[in-house]
Motif scaffolding. Structure first.
Motif, PDB file in Angstrom:
ATOM      1  N   MET A   1       0.816  -1.205   0.000  1.00 58.41           N
ATOM      2  CA  MET A   1       0.000   0.000   0.000  1.00 58.41           C
ATOM      3  C   MET A   1       0.854   1.261   0.000  1.00 58.41           C
ATOM      4  O   MET A   1       0.426   2.306  -0.446  1.00 58.41           O
ATOM      5  CB  MET A   1      -0.926   0.013   1.225  1.00 58.41           C
ATOM      6  N   TYR A   2       2.056   1.162   0.540  1.00 54.21           N
ATOM      7  CA  TYR A   2       2.980   2.305   0.555  1.00 54.21           C
ATOM      8  C   TYR A   2       4.362   1.759   0.211  1.00 54.21           C
ATOM      9  O   TYR A   2       5.241   1.625   1.061  1.00 54.21           O
ATOM     10  CB  TYR A   2       2.997   2.963   1.936  1.00 54.21           C
ATOM     11  N   GLY A 195       5.358   5.864  11.957  1.00 51.77           N
ATOM     12  CA  GLY A 195       6.673   5.249  11.754  1.00 51.77           C
ATOM     13  C   GLY A 195       6.773   4.637  10.382  1.00 51.77           C
ATOM     14  O   GLY A 195       6.088   5.040   9.444  1.00 51.77           O
ATOM     15  N   ARG A 196       7.651   3.645  10.223  1.00 51.86           N
ATOM     16  CA  ARG A 196       7.840   2.979   8.949  1.00 51.86           C
ATOM     17  C   ARG A 196       6.564   2.256   8.546  1.00 51.86           C
ATOM     18  O   ARG A 196       5.868   1.665   9.381  1.00 51.86           O
ATOM     19  CB  ARG A 196       8.990   1.965   9.022  1.00 51.86           C
ATOM     20  N   PRO A 197       6.229   2.255   7.251  1.00 52.48           N
ATOM     21  CA  PRO A 197       5.042   1.517   6.807  1.00 52.48           C
ATOM     22  C   PRO A 197       5.175   0.028   7.120  1.00 52.48           C
ATOM     23  O   PRO A 197       6.217  -0.577   6.865  1.00 52.48           O
ATOM     24  CB  PRO A 197       5.036   1.770   5.288  1.00 52.48           C
ATOM     25  N   ARG A 198       4.115  -0.553   7.668  1.00 57.20           N
ATOM     26  CA  ARG A 198       4.090  -1.984   7.956  1.00 57.20           C
ATOM     27  C   ARG A 198       3.007  -2.606   7.078  1.00 57.20           C
ATOM     28  O   ARG A 198       1.802  -2.480   7.379  1.00 57.20           O
ATOM     29  CB  ARG A 198       3.810  -2.219   9.439  1.00 57.20           C
ATOM     30  N   PRO A 199       3.388  -3.264   5.980  1.00 55.43           N
ATOM     31  CA  PRO A 199       2.415  -3.727   4.990  1.00 55.43           C
ATOM     32  C   PRO A 199       1.298  -4.587   5.558  1.00 55.43           C
ATOM     33  O   PRO A 199       0.129  -4.402   5.225  1.00 55.43           O
ATOM     34  CB  PRO A 199       3.282  -4.517   3.994  1.00 55.43           C
ATOM     35  N   ALA A 206      -6.865  -1.718   6.476  1.00 56.72           N
ATOM     36  CA  ALA A 206      -7.675  -1.381   5.307  1.00 56.72           C
ATOM     37  C   ALA A 206      -8.913  -2.258   5.241  1.00 56.72           C
ATOM     38  O   ALA A 206     -10.021  -1.794   4.933  1.00 56.72           O
ATOM     39  CB  ALA A 206      -6.839  -1.527   4.039  1.00 56.72           C
ATOM     40  N   LEU A 207      -8.750  -3.557   5.534  1.00 55.13           N
ATOM     41  CA  LEU A 207      -9.907  -4.460   5.531  1.00 55.13           C
ATOM     42  C   LEU A 207     -10.901  -4.089   6.622  1.00 55.13           C
ATOM     43  O   LEU A 207     -12.115  -4.243   6.452  1.00 55.13           O
ATOM     44  CB  LEU A 207      -9.424  -5.901   5.725  1.00 55.13           C
TER      45      LEU A 207
END
Length: 627
Positions: A1-2, A195-199, A206-207
């Motif tokens: 997503m990011y 912080g850092r994106p966590r997929p 998102a769900l």
């Protein structure tokens, strides 16, 4: 997503292996290998078919050639410009993740469209990153018809637009923006993400409908083309980018005023300046402790007292009005030393900005509290695909590889270069230098040859402007005070007999067109009046003339007591300043030594910043705060 790349931490063995890989893999950026794309560039696929295959197969030579053919045809049809073969080579180098070194005037802006359009057709979010808002807005507007003819959308992000407009611009296929704007927008996204994106966490959120993706500005760091790559990735990588919020400055203001009073009570024997950094001597430390003892409060700690006074001395001794900053609208506004442009939304940290405001007698702004920070090195290494363009990269090819894993590919010129370089002239004192500059301008003006004179600071440009007025010569002045008129001034700089005095604003990203009849007079003549810390910046200035096969000439008229020599070659500078005219070879040696020392100091500062940034990231990650 990011999407973004997680740049691995490297140890000594990793760096050693990378050095071997750099030397062993030079064939990848060889001219012969890159030029194969010219033969592959032919229209053979429909646009829809090309999109689908690019997404499946990637940037193969066959598909890239087909994409380049479509882009070149669209450019000729929409904006009346056709890519030269050497520009195809440059575009292919960008898609290979390299820095394309193209001679100034060879059309880097048009070259970028090849890689940007091809990557966008492949479904990548493309960022074309320039050194300022003016160039980003100019290029986005000029190239929009080309991209739209290929079914692609274009956005432009510049200072001052609201978050919704930013978010909409970043949703476009290709986005033009400045390096500072996109880095700060990335930091804002980091705050929103915590912080850092966590997929995995992002997908679960998102769900659940709580992802917060609508709050993010960017679509990740997928594909970047950095214009003037050496300026952005090297020159501007000495200071971190800090996202901050304003706080209350009431208490600090009194302390800063006391610090300036103590600093003014010190003499030359109490401090020294080396490599543009100020340090207290042993006598200076004792003097500060003696002066601070009766004040109490924050002044009771000797280390804290020395730090405050050292910052105050830095504000007094190392930062000059009309050189490092302007006072406009009762505010201190920083001047970018590499571009000569104002940075009204930027401020120095650790109280330095407030100290300079008190020094200049303007309203003191609030203390800034750090919310997030990152260095350019760490930010750009996170792009999944990084590439760049510049006219001057050979000198820093090793550092570009060591930090960013970017190879430099030297692209041939479309036409032979006809730039005449005259011998440097070095005088002992600045007064003699300025006299020689006026004489050189007058000689060129007599035959109606246009002249561009480069200066390093606003103060120097205005001093030369005053001398030209006294000599009865008409001119146009371009510095941070006239930034709104930049386009008009640059457009007229190639007119017969035109004299243009400019700071570094005219050194990068500007294309001076010669008027009819000017080529017969010798083309544009460029005069450098003061060397920059890096010889690459001087080459950029000289590159304003002799572009695309046009005739042109350039020369440097310098003084032994100029700031660069006086700072980084102090002893020989002081000795040579007593001479009326310095021998040519001696003058070249003086400035070679000064630039080598300045570049070495800047390189050490960049390495130290990267190490500090990585260490800070490790500490924050250990504390559970990510970064």
């Amino acid at each position: 997503m990011y999407p973004e790349r997680d740049a691995p931490r490297e140890g000594a063995l990793d760096r050693l292996l990378a050095t071997g890989e750099y030397h062993a893999g030079r064939w990848r950026s060889s001219r012969r290998r890159l030029q194969r794309i010219v033969a592959a560039t032919r229209e053979s696929l429909a646009l829809d078919e090309l999109r689908a295959r690019l997404r499946r197969e990637g940037f193969t030579e066959e598909l890239t050639g087909a994409a380049f053919a479509l882009v070149r045809a669209a450019a000729e049809r929409t904006i009346g410009m056709r890519h030269f073969d050497v520009q195809l080579v440059g575009g292919w180098a960008l898609l290979q993740g390299m820095v394309a070194e193209m001679e100034t005037g060879e059309g880097k802006t048009l070259t970028a469209t090849l890689a940007a359009a091809t990557a966008a057709l492949a479904g990548r979010a493309v960022h074309v990153i320039t050194v300022n808002d003016y160039l980003a807005e100019r290029d986005a507007a000029a190239l929009r018809p080309l991209y739209e003819a290929l079914g692609l959308t274009v956005g432009c992000v510049k200072h001052g637009i609201d978050p919704e407009a930013r978010r909409a611009a970043y949703r476009r296929d290709i986005v033009y923006c400045s390096n500072k704007e996109i880095t700060f927008d990335y930091l804002r996204d980091r705050l929103a993400l915590g912080g850092r994106p966590r997929p995995i966490a992002q997908r679960i959120a998102a769900l659940a409908g709580t992802g917060g993706a609508d709050k993010l500005l960017l679509r990740g760091l997928q594909f970047a083309i950095v214009d003037e790559a050496d300026s952005v990735l090297i020159d501007e990588a000495r200071t971190p980018l800090i996202l901050s919020s304003k706080g209350d400055s009431t208490k600090e203001e009194a302390v800063y005023r006391q610090a300036l009073e103590l600093a003014r009570a010190l003499g030359p024997e109490h401090f020294r300046v080396e490599d543009s950094a100020l340090e207290l001597t042993a006598a200076g430390s004792e003097r500060v402790r003696a002066l601070a003892a009766p004040l109490g409060g924050v002044w009771s700690g000797p280390r804290r007292s020395e730090l405050l006074v050292r910052q105050a001395l830095t504000a007094l001794e190392l930062f000059d009005r009309d050189k490092h900053y302007l006072v406009r609208d009762d505010k201190v506004q920083i001047i970018d030393e590499y571009t000569g442009r104002l940075m009204p939304d930027r401020s120095w940290e650790q109280g330095l900005h407030q100290l300079i405001e008190i020094k200049e007698g303007v309203e003191v702004t609030g203390r800034h509290e750090t919310l997030a920070r990152i260095s350019y090195q760490r930010f750009f290494r996170r792009y999944q695909h990084l590439s760049g363009m510049t006219g001057t990269a050979a000198e820093v090819a090793g550092e570009l590889w060591a930090v960013y894993r970017l190879r430099v590919a030297r692209i041939p010129t479309n036409r032979p270069v006809r730039r005449a370089r005259l011998p440097d002239r070095v005088y002992g004192r600045a007064e003699d230098k300025w006299r020689a500059v006026i004489e050189a301008i007058e000689q060129r003006h007599l035959v109606s040859q246009p002249v561009l004179v480069g200066t390093r600071s606003v103060a120097a440009s205005e001093r030369l402007a005053s001398l030209l007025e006294s000599a009865g010569l008409s001119f146009r002045l371009l510095n941070a005070r006239q930034d709104a008129d930049e386009a008009a001034i640059v457009a007229d700089a190639g007119q017969p007999g035109r004299i243009t005095v400019a700071t570094n604003m005219a050194g990068r990203g500007t294309d001076i067109k010669l008027a009819a009849g000017v080529a017969e007079r010798g083309g544009l003549h460029v005069i450098c009046t003061e060397r920059h810390d890096s010889g690459r910046i001087d080459r950029q200035l000289f590159g304003r003339c002799g572009r695309q096969g046009d005739p042109g000439s350039c020369e440097a008229i310098l003084a032994a007591d100029d700031d660069l020599a006086a700072t980084h070659a102090k002893l020989p500078s002081a000795w040579l300043a007593n001479m009326e005219r310095v021998p040519s070879r001696t003058g070249r040696l003086l400035y070679w030594l000064a630039q080598r020392r300045a570049e070495a100091a800047h390189s050490r500062a960049r390495r130290a910043l990267l190490q500090m940034d990585e260490s800070l990231g490790d500490m924050l990650a250990f504390s559970g705060r990510g970064e």
